[in-house]
Design an enzyme around this catalytic site. Sequence first.
Site, PDB file in Angstrom:
ATOM      1  N   LYS A 114       0.864  -1.190   0.000  1.00 51.49           N
ATOM      2  CA  LYS A 114       0.000   0.000   0.000  1.00 51.49           C
ATOM      3  C   LYS A 114       0.896   1.234   0.000  1.00 51.49           C
ATOM      4  O   LYS A 114       1.874   1.261   0.764  1.00 51.49           O
ATOM      5  CB  LYS A 114      -0.929   0.006   1.217  1.00 51.49           C
ATOM      6  CG  LYS A 114      -1.781   1.271   1.321  1.00 51.49           C
ATOM      7  CD  LYS A 114      -2.949   1.114   2.269  1.00 51.49           C
ATOM      8  CE  LYS A 114      -2.625   1.274   3.724  1.00 51.49           C
ATOM      9  NZ  LYS A 114      -2.027   2.578   4.107  1.00 51.49           N
ATOM     10  N   GLU A 183      -9.289   7.421   3.658  1.00 50.58           N
ATOM     11  CA  GLU A 183      -9.274   7.650   5.113  1.00 50.58           C
ATOM     12  C   GLU A 183      -9.800   9.038   5.469  1.00 50.58           C
ATOM     13  O   GLU A 183      -9.381  10.053   4.882  1.00 50.58           O
ATOM     14  CB  GLU A 183      -7.831   7.476   5.626  1.00 50.58           C
ATOM     15  CG  GLU A 183      -7.702   7.707   7.124  1.00 50.58           C
ATOM     16  CD  GLU A 183      -6.387   7.223   7.721  1.00 50.58           C
ATOM     17  OE1 GLU A 183      -5.557   6.649   6.996  1.00 50.58           O
ATOM     18  OE2 GLU A 183      -6.205   7.431   8.938  1.00 50.58           O
TER      19      GLU A 183
HETATM   20  O1  KIV Z   1      -1.293   2.180   8.810  1.00 51.14           O
HETATM   21  C1  KIV Z   1      -2.484   1.838   8.845  1.00 51.14           C
HETATM   22  O2  KIV Z   1      -2.941   1.167   9.778  1.00 51.14           O
HETATM   23  C2  KIV Z   1      -3.353   2.269   7.761  1.00 51.14           C
HETATM   24  C3  KIV Z   1      -4.816   2.082   7.957  1.00 51.14           C
HETATM   25  C4  KIV Z   1      -5.319   3.125   8.863  1.00 51.14           C
HETATM   26  C5  KIV Z   1      -5.545   2.055   6.671  1.00 51.14           C
HETATM   27  O3  KIV Z   1      -2.891   2.794   6.787  1.00 51.14           O
END
Ligand code: KIV
Length: 282
Positions: A114, A183
């Site tokens: 991600k 988010e």
């Molecule tokens: O780092 C994380 O836990 C995240 C989530 C809040 C989506 O990016």
Amino acid sequence: MLKRVTVPDIMEAKGERKLSMITAYDYPTGRLADLAGMDMVLVGDSLAMVVLGREDTLSVTMEEMIHHTKAASRGVERALLVSDMPFMSYQESVEQALRNAGRLIKEGRAQAVKIEGGAETSQTVRALTDAGIPVMGHVGLTPQRQIQLGGFRYQGKTVEAARILVEDAKALSAAGAFSLVVECVPAETAQAIADAVDIPVIGIGAGPHCDGQVLVVHDMIGLFDRFKPRFVKSYAEFWPQALKALESYRDEVATGVFPGEDQTHHMTPEELERVRRLLGQA
Ligand code: KIV
């Protein structure tokens, strides 16, 4: 053998069913998430705050992310395992992003990465997906930019801001992202984003219209004492229970109640007899 959730499974879920995702940072949380039937498990860089006790996510390193992704991967047999790329592990160049994303896949055993950011990350998303690394985007509140954003604040609150987020989501989808996290945006903005792209949009603090939801596990089971964002629902409160358990243990050690007979192993009577004889007590 359990059937593993795949990237195509996630993409095909759009419009068919809601996807569930939760964070995990080690074997126990990974295993719990998997046993609970999550579609996706995210080793988030929230690791820095809820596990490593830091103020924000900015200082988390590649080595820390790999270490914790490896640990979580040992517990995750079924769900799709996604790992966060830490701040400044992908912004320098496409080559840097490829090298570091490759490490999360090869060493961490993640199945996707991600990355935070909008249209400006498209080239990176394209290069990673071209290399066979599935990418999840992340728009709205991007905690790695909290200095620039002025803190952990809701984003996309005006029509203009929402429009930019929609364009970002479209750019990420066009670049090959298989899904994206949105988010801390108003529910209406999240809905506009989800309607604008064909990939699943996973919300956190983004209302009910997303294609799925993600929460930080320590927040939703009450295992973090510093703060809890307003959008988090408490499904359990482990902190007070754990504190009570530890206080009881401390008291029982002090008073000699622990260990009791049930927790104590004795020599066999024959062996005890031999000891006595050896000591000349028989
Ligand atoms: O780092 C994380 O836990 C995240 C989530 C809040 C989506 O990016």
